[in-house]
Design an enzyme around this catalytic site. Sequence first.
Site, PDB file in Angstrom:
ATOM      1  N   LYS A 361     -16.225  54.092  19.663  1.00  0.00           N
ATOM      2  CA  LYS A 361     -17.599  54.588  19.490  1.00  0.00           C
ATOM      3  C   LYS A 361     -17.606  56.112  19.561  1.00  0.00           C
ATOM      4  O   LYS A 361     -18.311  56.778  18.800  1.00  0.00           O
ATOM      5  CB  LYS A 361     -18.470  53.981  20.587  1.00  0.00           C
ATOM      6  CG  LYS A 361     -19.944  53.968  20.339  1.00  0.00           C
ATOM      7  CD  LYS A 361     -20.353  53.216  19.094  1.00  0.00           C
ATOM      8  CE  LYS A 361     -21.556  52.355  19.236  1.00  0.00           C
ATOM      9  NZ  LYS A 361     -21.833  51.497  18.092  1.00  0.00           N
ATOM     10  N   LYS A 414     -32.259  51.246  24.681  1.00  0.00           N
ATOM     11  CA  LYS A 414     -31.256  52.298  24.854  1.00  0.00           C
ATOM     12  C   LYS A 414     -31.931  53.645  25.091  1.00  0.00           C
ATOM     13  O   LYS A 414     -32.934  53.966  24.458  1.00  0.00           O
ATOM     14  CB  LYS A 414     -30.378  52.383  23.613  1.00  0.00           C
ATOM     15  CG  LYS A 414     -29.144  53.244  23.888  1.00  0.00           C
ATOM     16  CD  LYS A 414     -28.526  53.830  22.670  1.00  0.00           C
ATOM     17  CE  LYS A 414     -27.671  52.888  21.923  1.00  0.00           C
ATOM     18  NZ  LYS A 414     -27.023  53.396  20.768  1.00  0.00           N
TER      19      LYS A 414
HETATM   20  P1  NAD Z   1     -23.933  41.912  21.040  1.00  0.00           P
HETATM   21  O1  NAD Z   1     -22.881  42.036  22.071  1.00  0.00           O
HETATM   22  O2  NAD Z   1     -25.274  41.459  21.452  1.00  0.00           O
HETATM   23  O3  NAD Z   1     -23.444  40.921  19.881  1.00  0.00           O
HETATM   24  C1  NAD Z   1     -22.149  40.874  19.422  1.00  0.00           C
HETATM   25  C2  NAD Z   1     -21.756  39.415  19.203  1.00  0.00           C
HETATM   26  O4  NAD Z   1     -20.445  39.393  18.654  1.00  0.00           O
HETATM   27  C3  NAD Z   1     -21.699  38.594  20.478  1.00  0.00           C
HETATM   28  O5  NAD Z   1     -22.521  37.455  20.334  1.00  0.00           O
HETATM   29  C4  NAD Z   1     -20.225  38.198  20.615  1.00  0.00           C
HETATM   30  O6  NAD Z   1     -20.064  36.912  21.165  1.00  0.00           O
HETATM   31  C5  NAD Z   1     -19.768  38.267  19.175  1.00  0.00           C
HETATM   32  N1  NAD Z   1     -18.337  38.483  18.942  1.00  0.00           N
HETATM   33  C6  NAD Z   1     -17.453  39.295  19.559  1.00  0.00           C
HETATM   34  N2  NAD Z   1     -16.240  39.221  18.988  1.00  0.00           N
HETATM   35  C7  NAD Z   1     -16.353  38.349  17.966  1.00  0.00           C
HETATM   36  C8  NAD Z   1     -15.462  37.867  16.978  1.00  0.00           C
HETATM   37  N3  NAD Z   1     -14.190  38.233  16.962  1.00  0.00           N
HETATM   38  N4  NAD Z   1     -15.933  36.993  16.065  1.00  0.00           N
HETATM   39  C9  NAD Z   1     -17.231  36.599  16.065  1.00  0.00           C
HETATM   40  N5  NAD Z   1     -18.115  37.012  16.979  1.00  0.00           N
HETATM   41  C10 NAD Z   1     -17.683  37.885  17.909  1.00  0.00           C
HETATM   42  O7  NAD Z   1     -23.995  43.337  20.317  1.00  0.00           O
HETATM   43  P2  NAD Z   1     -25.134  43.928  19.349  1.00  0.00           P
HETATM   44  O8  NAD Z   1     -26.074  44.711  20.160  1.00  0.00           O
HETATM   45  O9  NAD Z   1     -25.647  42.829  18.485  1.00  0.00           O
HETATM   46  O10 NAD Z   1     -24.266  44.948  18.495  1.00  0.00           O
HETATM   47  C11 NAD Z   1     -23.318  44.448  17.581  1.00  0.00           C
HETATM   48  C12 NAD Z   1     -22.396  45.535  17.065  1.00  0.00           C
HETATM   49  O11 NAD Z   1     -23.155  46.478  16.338  1.00  0.00           O
HETATM   50  C13 NAD Z   1     -21.662  46.294  18.165  1.00  0.00           C
HETATM   51  O12 NAD Z   1     -20.332  46.513  17.781  1.00  0.00           O
HETATM   52  C14 NAD Z   1     -22.408  47.584  18.227  1.00  0.00           C
HETATM   53  O13 NAD Z   1     -21.617  48.654  18.683  1.00  0.00           O
HETATM   54  C15 NAD Z   1     -22.791  47.770  16.775  1.00  0.00           C
HETATM   55  N6  NAD Z   1     -23.914  48.694  16.640  1.00  0.00           N
HETATM   56  C16 NAD Z   1     -25.148  48.391  17.142  1.00  0.00           C
HETATM   57  C17 NAD Z   1     -26.184  49.305  17.020  1.00  0.00           C
HETATM   58  C18 NAD Z   1     -27.556  49.026  17.520  1.00  0.00           C
HETATM   59  O14 NAD Z   1     -28.403  49.901  17.453  1.00  0.00           O
HETATM   60  N7  NAD Z   1     -27.837  47.834  18.001  1.00  0.00           N
HETATM   61  C19 NAD Z   1     -25.947  50.525  16.418  1.00  0.00           C
HETATM   62  C20 NAD Z   1     -24.693  50.801  15.921  1.00  0.00           C
HETATM   63  C21 NAD Z   1     -23.692  49.857  16.026  1.00  0.00           C
END
Ligand code: NAD
Length: 534
Positions: A361, A414
């Site tokens: 990140k 956040k």
């Molecule tokens: P989250 O943790 O709520 O959801 C991620 C999901 O991925 C979880 O349910 C987990 O069980 C699943 N997971 C992990 N490894 C896996 C795999 N190998 N195969 C399938 N599923 C898998 O996170 P989130 O808030 O939904 O964010 C998701 C991603 O988006 C993160 O990497 C985060 O950094 C990125 N992101 C989010 C934002 C935002 O504003 N929410 C912004 C930029 C990037």
Amino acid sequence: VHPTAARRPHAITVQSANTSYSDEYITASYQNRGAEVSVSEGQYMIKPTVQSFEFQTRRAPSKTGLMMIGLGGNNGTTLCATILANRHNIVWHTKQGIQQPNYIGSLLRASTVRIGNDPVSGKDVHVPVSDVLPMVHPNDLVLGGWDISGVPLDKAMDRAQVLDYDLQRQVAPHMALLGKPLPSIYYPDFIAANQEARADNLIPGNDKQAHLDHIRADIRKFKQENELDRVVVFWTANTERYSDIISGANDTADNLLASIKSSHSEVSPSTLFAVAAILEGEPFINGAPQNTFVPGVIDLAERHQSFIGGDDLKSGQTKLKSVLAEFLVNAGIKPLSISSYNHLGNNDGRNLSSERQFKSKEISKSSVVDDMVDANRLLYKAPEVGPKGVPVGKGEHPDHVVVIKYVPAVGDSKRAIDEYYSEIFCGGRNTINIFNECEDSLLATPLILDLAILTELLTRVKYRKTSTGEAAKEFAPLYPVLSLLSYMLKAPLVKPGTDVVNSLNRQRNALESFLKACIGLENNSDLLLETRIW
Ligand code: NAD
């Protein structure tokens, strides 16, 4: 129905010899104007250039599926629930009153472009971006995907704690119909150890070739069962650690395919999903910061002419930074340091509390001001030039630090604190402090929709060069790395050897110009000559 969710027939016709319409295609000719610059002894010699192109866009949007990896997470469940709320027009009560579903935050559905002037009043005419070319309506996306957590989607939405209770209550029966996510690939070395407890829905074994074949079969089955023309595969799972780039292992397409066969330890789950999508000829977008697109993946995408885009959704702090840093530097003010702190309490924050995942990140957040700084060598010293005329290092840059902390109490809300400390006139100093607070998943979800819908559109656009003296070539698809998606991405992936553009304004202009070029219109001119002359 909220205006951003309204369905509108394609409502634009360009009346020009440059633009023609058939039942199947919109074809437009376009002059790409630029300038070649050579510098000699402090003199810039500039030659204007023009290249002629034709764009051909298939009019009918594909019947499109969106398969998310991480379907059961905050982004995945929020996206499904909000589409279902829009599709079924579910309204809900909040303490402010009745809330309608909408697509606010989506550039495509909730923002407009200036398309010209009214000849009588002289006033600008704006249209929704989604009217410029025919696009898939978000309500029509067929939803599916994978998660290492097998919790059914209605329960996973509840676990995410993002949406109002009254919405959850009403949308839960629809979410339950989506069932539980498909089992996924879990290599504990790539995500934080604190995720292990939710990993109960796994494709068995450690054979990476078998895992690849399994995911490919999932994509094919989803496509067949739902009678889809197109499936966009989207990584919104947890942030992985970086993969090491190893020569002979993941540096070329053939080496990567061989490494998958031998279950090499540096092949990450996200890379396997990207390879599966490419081999199935379906686009893959990476919404997280890790380097899924090792050189072998880009090579493979080129070989199969299959579209890829990434990395990392640009939702809050970085989006503002890509506006504010440019504003300061373009105003002739010199940021000396940019210090960014975040804290969040959702599962993403929990995963990022682990050092190697935070590193991914940090890298993705840190390059966002580079191009603005490089563009202004009046303020920042250029890099020294080495013996062979090659620049050494990056040259002068503002100090830039990024910190992320996990604070469970704030959940999905956040908080981002940024300080911009700049040099102003004759030794003065200016400090801008920003406190940004927002539900993370409600910022991210519209970006996922925009990325999926734009990607589907870009699979329908073909181009050819039509410069005089050359025989007309066949129409060809765009280059596989979709840098036109940069507006929604924190660390945009671009064609190797070309420059990354981080400036939000330039990214939006690029998109607007491209959509207009496809219907034979020049980009907006802010010259507004008619307002400057008699
Ligand atoms: P989250 O943790 O709520 O959801 C991620 C999901 O991925 C979880 O349910 C987990 O069980 C699943 N997971 C992990 N490894 C896996 C795999 N190998 N195969 C399938 N599923 C898998 O996170 P989130 O808030 O939904 O964010 C998701 C991603 O988006 C993160 O990497 C985060 O950094 C990125 N992101 C989010 C934002 C935002 O504003 N929410 C912004 C930029 C990037």
